[in-house]
Design a protein around this motif. Structure first.
Motif, PDB file in Angstrom:
ATOM      1  N   GLU A   1       0.850  -1.207   0.000  1.00 56.40           N
ATOM      2  CA  GLU A   1       0.000   0.000   0.000  1.00 56.40           C
ATOM      3  C   GLU A   1       0.879   1.248   0.000  1.00 56.40           C
ATOM      4  N   ASP A   2       0.212   2.407  -0.085  1.00 58.92           N
ATOM      5  CA  ASP A   2       0.962   3.661  -0.167  1.00 58.92           C
ATOM      6  C   ASP A   2       1.324   4.183   1.230  1.00 58.92           C
ATOM      7  N   VAL A   3       2.053   3.369   1.998  1.00 60.42           N
ATOM      8  CA  VAL A   3       2.492   3.802   3.327  1.00 60.42           C
ATOM      9  C   VAL A   3       3.378   5.039   3.213  1.00 60.42           C
ATOM     10  N   CYS A   4       4.231   5.054   2.210  1.00 61.39           N
ATOM     11  CA  CYS A   4       5.138   6.188   2.021  1.00 61.39           C
ATOM     12  C   CYS A   4       4.361   7.490   1.852  1.00 61.39           C
ATOM     13  N   GLY A   5       3.308   7.454   1.016  1.00 67.33           N
ATOM     14  CA  GLY A   5       2.491   8.656   0.815  1.00 67.33           C
ATOM     15  C   GLY A   5       1.809   9.098   2.102  1.00 67.33           C
ATOM     16  N   GLY A   6       1.339   8.128   2.905  1.00 62.55           N
ATOM     17  CA  GLY A   6       0.699   8.470   4.174  1.00 62.55           C
ATOM     18  C   GLY A   6       1.662   9.141   5.135  1.00 62.55           C
ATOM     19  N   LEU A   7       2.868   8.614   5.228  1.00 61.69           N
ATOM     20  CA  LEU A   7       3.865   9.221   6.116  1.00 61.69           C
ATOM     21  C   LEU A   7       4.254  10.620   5.640  1.00 61.69           C
ATOM     22  N   ALA A   8       4.406  10.778   4.312  1.00 58.39           N
ATOM     23  CA  ALA A   8       4.767  12.088   3.761  1.00 58.39           C
ATOM     24  C   ALA A   8       3.686  13.126   4.065  1.00 58.39           C
ATOM     25  N   LYS A   9       2.420  12.708   3.955  1.00 60.43           N
ATOM     26  CA  LYS A   9       1.304  13.626   4.251  1.00 60.43           C
ATOM     27  C   LYS A   9       1.315  14.017   5.732  1.00 60.43           C
ATOM     28  N   ALA A  10       1.587  13.075   6.602  1.00 59.19           N
ATOM     29  CA  ALA A  10       1.557  13.346   8.044  1.00 59.19           C
ATOM     30  C   ALA A  10       2.654  14.321   8.461  1.00 59.19           C
TER      31      ALA A  10
ATOM     32  N   LEU B   1       3.973  10.060  15.613  1.00 56.78           N
ATOM     33  CA  LEU B   1       3.251   9.450  14.502  1.00 56.78           C
ATOM     34  C   LEU B   1       2.958   8.013  14.886  1.00 56.78           C
ATOM     35  N   VAL B   2       1.742   7.565  14.597  1.00 58.72           N
ATOM     36  CA  VAL B   2       1.369   6.179  14.852  1.00 58.72           C
ATOM     37  C   VAL B   2       0.904   5.571  13.529  1.00 58.72           C
ATOM     38  N   LEU B   3       1.703   4.672  12.991  1.00 56.88           N
ATOM     39  CA  LEU B   3       1.380   3.990  11.740  1.00 56.88           C
ATOM     40  C   LEU B   3       0.591   2.723  12.064  1.00 56.88           C
ATOM     41  N   ILE B   4      -0.586   2.572  11.438  1.00 59.70           N
ATOM     42  CA  ILE B   4      -1.445   1.404  11.677  1.00 59.70           C
ATOM     43  C   ILE B   4      -1.738   0.749  10.330  1.00 59.70           C
ATOM     44  N   GLY B   5      -1.338  -0.492  10.173  1.00 62.10           N
ATOM     45  CA  GLY B   5      -1.591  -1.155   8.895  1.00 62.10           C
ATOM     46  C   GLY B   5      -1.202  -2.614   8.921  1.00 62.10           C
ATOM     47  N   ASP B   6      -1.535  -3.304   7.806  1.00 60.10           N
ATOM     48  CA  ASP B   6      -1.207  -4.731   7.723  1.00 60.10           C
ATOM     49  C   ASP B   6      -0.402  -5.069   6.470  1.00 60.10           C
ATOM     50  N   ALA B   7       0.130  -4.020   5.799  1.00 59.39           N
ATOM     51  CA  ALA B   7       0.905  -4.262   4.574  1.00 59.39           C
ATOM     52  C   ALA B   7       2.003  -3.221   4.451  1.00 59.39           C
ATOM     53  N   ARG B   8       3.120  -3.628   3.887  1.00 58.90           N
ATOM     54  CA  ARG B   8       4.268  -2.748   3.709  1.00 58.90           C
ATOM     55  C   ARG B   8       4.013  -1.736   2.590  1.00 58.90           C
TER      56      ARG B   8
END
Length: 267
Positions: free
Chosen positions: A159-168, A183-190
């Motif tokens: 998934e777009d974890v990178c985009g989510g972190l950049a937005k945060a 920051l708290v990252l919540i997910g089940d995919a890299r």
């Protein structure tokens, strides 16, 4: 017939003897105690009264327990179809999380980001949610924004974890000072493989700006024989994010609220 004796005898000899014996005992006691009659107790001079100042009130010791400085938190969450239970848990528990943080600090800010496969369609800015009219309004907007998130399906695992972190990290964060910023990252995919290094660089740069910053990772993936390789890769990635971000890594514990509080509360 003999005449009745009408004489009244008040005292006989035995009664008189007893009376005299008692009087004699009293006289002996009076003679023995005579030297002590009229004596007064010795006068003991009174000591001057020394004024004693009342004890100073003792300030109660601060309650020992958890103490949190001003705190800012942004949740970065996967919003794809496999995250249904986690999203519902965040929706139903966000108010409780904010209430707990309010009890620990007078200054609390919260934001939220939701990413999908190749996009970040939802981002609620980091705003103060402290007690008061404005804080309550900001909390209402936060809850409304999370309620509007809709899960999206995709065909591949990353998934777009990178985009989510950049937005945060691009949000308007207050000057850090001694504020705790998380920051708290919540997910089940890299994240997508091509974005891995960039995502870790984003994390590294953000935490380097303040010693009070951290990026924490809550991995909610569950082992599946069909996707066992991806499960292990994703788990490893979330651990890497937490290590790079000087934060905590937590695997799925079946209690999302408890896991989040475990990350947010300082011991």
């Amino acid at each position: 017939m003999l005449r009745r004796n009408r004489e009244i005898v008040i005292f006989n000899l035995s009664a008189i003897d007893l009376f005299c014996s008692g009087m004699g005992a009293v006289m002996v006691l009076m003679v023995l105690l005579m030297p002590y009659y009229g004596k007064k107790d010795p006068v003991v001079p009174l000591k001057p009264v020394v004024a004693v100042a009342p004890p100073k009130p003792i300030d109660p010791e601060p309650e020992k327990g958890i103490r949190v400085r001003a705190i800012d938190v942004v949740f970065v969450m996967d919003a794809t179809m496999s995250m249904n239970d986690e999203l519902e848990a965040v929706r139903s528990n966000m108010t409780s999380i904010v209430q707990v943080l309010r009890r620990l600090s007078d200054e609390v800010g919260v934001g939220f980001v939701a990413y999908i496969d190749r996009d970040v369609p939802w981002a609620i800015p980091l705003k103060p949610v402290t007690r008061g009219k404005q804080g309550e309004e900001n909390l209402r907007q936060l809850l409304k924004g999370i309620a509007e998130v809709r899960l999206v399906g995709n065909e591949d695992w990353p998934e777009d974890v990178c985009g989510g972190l950049a937005k945060a990290v691009s949000m308007s964060w207050p000057a850090s000072g001694d504020r705790r910023q998380i920051l708290v990252l919540i997910g089940d995919a890299r994240t997508h493989p091509e974005d891995r290094d960039r995502s870790l660089a984003i994390v590294r740069k953000w935490v380097a700006a303040s010693p009070n910053r951290s990026v924490n990772a809550l991995y909610t993936g569950k082992p599946n024989p069909k996707w066992l390789g991806e499960f292990e890769e994703s788990k490893r990635y979330f651990q890497e994010v937490a290590t790079t971000g000087k934060g905590q890594y937590l695997g799925d514990q079946g209690d999302l609220l408890g896991s989040l509080l475990d990350i947010l509360i300082v011991r």
